[in-house]
Design a protein around this motif. Structure first.
Motif, PDB file in Angstrom:
ATOM      1  N   ASP A 126     107.817 -10.910 -14.370  1.00 23.52           N
ATOM      2  CA  ASP A 126     106.428 -11.803 -15.253  1.00 23.52           C
ATOM      3  C   ASP A 126     106.045 -12.865 -13.712  1.00 23.52           C
ATOM      4  N   THR A 127     106.767 -13.643 -14.055  1.00 26.54           N
ATOM      5  CA  THR A 127     106.470 -14.477 -12.344  1.00 26.54           C
ATOM      6  C   THR A 127     105.839 -13.850 -11.849  1.00 26.54           C
ATOM      7  N   SER A 128     106.516 -13.007 -10.954  1.00 25.12           N
ATOM      8  CA  SER A 128     105.888 -11.746 -10.010  1.00 25.12           C
ATOM      9  C   SER A 128     104.341 -11.544  -9.752  1.00 25.12           C
ATOM     10  N   ARG A 129     104.444 -11.017 -11.349  1.00 26.43           N
ATOM     11  CA  ARG A 129     103.010 -10.361 -11.503  1.00 26.43           C
ATOM     12  C   ARG A 129     102.046 -11.303 -11.407  1.00 26.43           C
ATOM     13  N   LEU A 130     102.635 -12.103 -12.127  1.00 27.09           N
ATOM     14  CA  LEU A 130     101.873 -13.639 -12.124  1.00 27.09           C
ATOM     15  C   LEU A 130     101.298 -14.185 -11.080  1.00 27.09           C
ATOM     16  N   ALA A 131     101.867 -14.064 -10.006  1.00 22.45           N
ATOM     17  CA  ALA A 131     101.944 -14.682  -8.496  1.00 22.45           C
ATOM     18  C   ALA A 131     100.350 -13.743  -7.697  1.00 22.45           C
ATOM     19  N   THR A 132     101.388 -12.760  -7.982  1.00 26.42           N
ATOM     20  CA  THR A 132     100.206 -11.409  -7.488  1.00 26.42           C
ATOM     21  C   THR A 132      99.640 -10.660  -7.959  1.00 26.42           C
ATOM     22  N   GLY A 133      99.168 -11.191  -9.219  1.00 24.53           N
ATOM     23  CA  GLY A 133      97.771 -11.162  -9.799  1.00 24.53           C
ATOM     24  C   GLY A 133      97.217 -12.073  -9.477  1.00 24.53           C
ATOM     25  N   LEU A 134      97.219 -13.174  -9.160  1.00 23.29           N
ATOM     26  CA  LEU A 134      96.568 -14.625  -9.204  1.00 23.29           C
ATOM     27  C   LEU A 134      95.706 -14.595  -7.465  1.00 23.29           C
ATOM     28  N   ILE A 135      96.690 -14.532  -7.344  1.00 26.35           N
ATOM     29  CA  ILE A 135      96.094 -13.221  -5.579  1.00 26.35           C
ATOM     30  C   ILE A 135      95.120 -12.437  -5.793  1.00 26.35           C
ATOM     31  N   ALA A 136      95.388 -12.029  -6.754  1.00 23.51           N
ATOM     32  CA  ALA A 136      94.096 -10.408  -6.214  1.00 23.51           C
ATOM     33  C   ALA A 136      93.464 -10.649  -6.371  1.00 23.51           C
ATOM     34  N   ASN A 137      92.671 -11.134  -7.954  1.00 21.40           N
ATOM     35  CA  ASN A 137      92.070 -12.454  -8.981  1.00 21.40           C
ATOM     36  C   ASN A 137      91.223 -12.794  -7.646  1.00 21.40           C
ATOM     37  N   SER A 138      92.180 -13.823  -6.952  1.00 23.66           N
ATOM     38  CA  SER A 138      91.313 -14.401  -6.236  1.00 23.66           C
ATOM     39  C   SER A 138      90.587 -13.773  -5.160  1.00 23.66           C
ATOM     40  N   ASN A 168     106.913 -20.661   0.829  1.00 22.60           N
ATOM     41  CA  ASN A 168     106.428 -20.817  -0.653  1.00 22.60           C
ATOM     42  C   ASN A 168     104.835 -20.042   0.435  1.00 22.60           C
ATOM     43  N   VAL A 169     104.040 -19.338  -0.811  1.00 20.94           N
ATOM     44  CA  VAL A 169     102.589 -18.980  -0.489  1.00 20.94           C
ATOM     45  C   VAL A 169     101.866 -20.403  -1.359  1.00 20.94           C
ATOM     46  N   VAL A 170     101.164 -20.442  -0.703  1.00 20.32           N
ATOM     47  CA  VAL A 170     100.479 -21.867  -1.714  1.00 20.32           C
ATOM     48  C   VAL A 170      98.705 -21.482  -0.932  1.00 20.32           C
ATOM     49  N   GLU A 171      97.430 -21.888  -2.167  1.00 17.23           N
ATOM     50  CA  GLU A 171      96.726 -21.893  -1.853  1.00 17.23           C
ATOM     51  C   GLU A 171      96.017 -22.990  -1.468  1.00 17.23           C
ATOM     52  N   GLU A 172      95.132 -22.941  -1.213  1.00 20.39           N
ATOM     53  CA  GLU A 172      94.348 -24.321  -0.380  1.00 20.39           C
ATOM     54  C   GLU A 172      92.069 -23.840  -0.548  1.00 20.39           C
ATOM     55  N   TYR A 173      91.550 -25.049  -1.019  1.00 21.96           N
ATOM     56  CA  TYR A 173      90.667 -24.390  -1.328  1.00 21.96           C
ATOM     57  C   TYR A 173      89.981 -25.990   0.409  1.00 21.96           C
ATOM     58  N   ALA A 174      89.062 -25.550   0.880  1.00 25.84           N
ATOM     59  CA  ALA A 174      88.545 -26.593   1.376  1.00 25.84           C
ATOM     60  C   ALA A 174      87.109 -26.461   2.192  1.00 25.84           C
ATOM     61  N   ALA A 188      97.378 -28.035  -0.942  1.00 23.26           N
ATOM     62  CA  ALA A 188      97.864 -26.637  -1.303  1.00 23.26           C
ATOM     63  C   ALA A 188      98.553 -26.641  -1.957  1.00 23.26           C
ATOM     64  N   HIS A 189      97.964 -26.084  -3.638  1.00 17.29           N
ATOM     65  CA  HIS A 189      98.351 -25.400  -4.819  1.00 17.29           C
ATOM     66  C   HIS A 189      99.912 -24.499  -4.153  1.00 17.29           C
ATOM     67  N   LEU A 190     100.829 -24.668  -5.266  1.00 14.74           N
ATOM     68  CA  LEU A 190     101.675 -23.593  -4.776  1.00 14.74           C
ATOM     69  C   LEU A 190     101.793 -21.916  -5.942  1.00 14.74           C
ATOM     70  N   ILE A 191     101.733 -21.272  -5.200  1.00 16.78           N
ATOM     71  CA  ILE A 191     100.938 -19.408  -6.011  1.00 16.78           C
ATOM     72  C   ILE A 191     102.646 -18.735  -6.672  1.00 16.78           C
ATOM     73  N   VAL A 192     103.615 -19.186  -5.211  1.00 13.14           N
ATOM     74  CA  VAL A 192     104.551 -18.281  -5.686  1.00 13.14           C
ATOM     75  C   VAL A 192     105.709 -18.770  -4.701  1.00 13.14           C
ATOM     76  N   SER A 193     106.948 -18.745  -4.874  1.00 15.72           N
ATOM     77  CA  SER A 193     108.513 -19.086  -3.998  1.00 15.72           C
ATOM     78  C   SER A 193     108.253 -17.525  -3.389  1.00 15.72           C
ATOM     79  N   SER A 194     108.243 -17.701  -2.286  1.00 16.61           N
ATOM     80  CA  SER A 194     108.635 -16.554  -0.945  1.00 16.61           C
ATOM     81  C   SER A 194     108.247 -16.947   0.467  1.00 16.61           C
ATOM     82  N   GLU A 195     109.774 -16.301   0.860  1.00 16.55           N
ATOM     83  CA  GLU A 195     110.029 -16.726   2.170  1.00 16.55           C
ATOM     84  C   GLU A 195     108.553 -15.563   3.272  1.00 16.55           C
TER      85      GLU A 195
END
Length: 166
Positions: free
Chosen positions: A57-69, A111-117, A128-135
């Motif tokens: 669920d966590t991984s789907r949520l993170a990639t879902g957030l990226i996909a929706n953005s 981490n994978v982060v998202e920044e709005y600027a 930036a806001h944390l999306i998911v922990s990922s190397e």
């Protein structure tokens, strides 16, 4: 003799009843032990399944957030690349009356982060806001298909703007 033999019979009957009671008690105890073992095994299995489901669920949520953005920003010349602090960044551009803004998605310190600027602003990973922990965070674009890879999941997004849909 009759009294003696009936007394003997009564004693044997009592011994048979007590051995029957003992057998019943042992059988009941065995049933309880087996039931407790089954409950403990079931609980452990359930706990393991819940952990696996939570990770998925966590991984789907993170990639879902990226996909929706990406889908929300999908317009002509709105999806591009940039240079983040630790490699390539996915840049989603918005052109508004107040200026041009970017949503930047990139890897930073595991981490994978998202920044709005603002479009001209420097990268500031501290804000930036944390999306998911990922190397790992990478993406490829080919024939209208954007593929984003992280340690947790892979998401494929067909951009509508390439086909004139946005």
């Amino acid at each position: 003799m009759r009294a003696l033999s009936s007394r003997t019979i009564a004693q044997r009957a009592e011994e048979g009843q007590s051995s029957g009671r003992l057998f019943t008690a042992l059988l009941f105890a065995l049933f309880v032990v087996v039931l407790l073992i089954a409950i403990m095994a079931g609980t452990g299995l359930y706990r393991a399944l819940v952990e696996v489901r939570d990770q998925a669920d966590t991984s789907r949520l993170a990639t879902g957030l990226i996909a929706n953005s990406v889908r929300a920003a999908d317009a002509v010349d709105a999806v591009g690349t940039g240079r983040g602090p630790e490699g390539a960044s996915l840049v989603l551009t918005e052109r508004l009356d107040g200026g041009t803004f970017e949503t930047r998605i990139y890897a930073y310190q595991g981490n994978v982060v998202e920044e709005y600027a603002l479009a001209d602003a420097a990268y500031t990973p501290e804000k930036a806001h944390l999306i998911v922990s990922s190397e790992r965070f990478s993406f490829t674009y080919e024939n209208g298909l954007l593929v984003i890879d992280t340690d947790k999941d892979r998401v494929k997004i067909a951009l509508r703007s390439v086909r004139g849909g946005a």
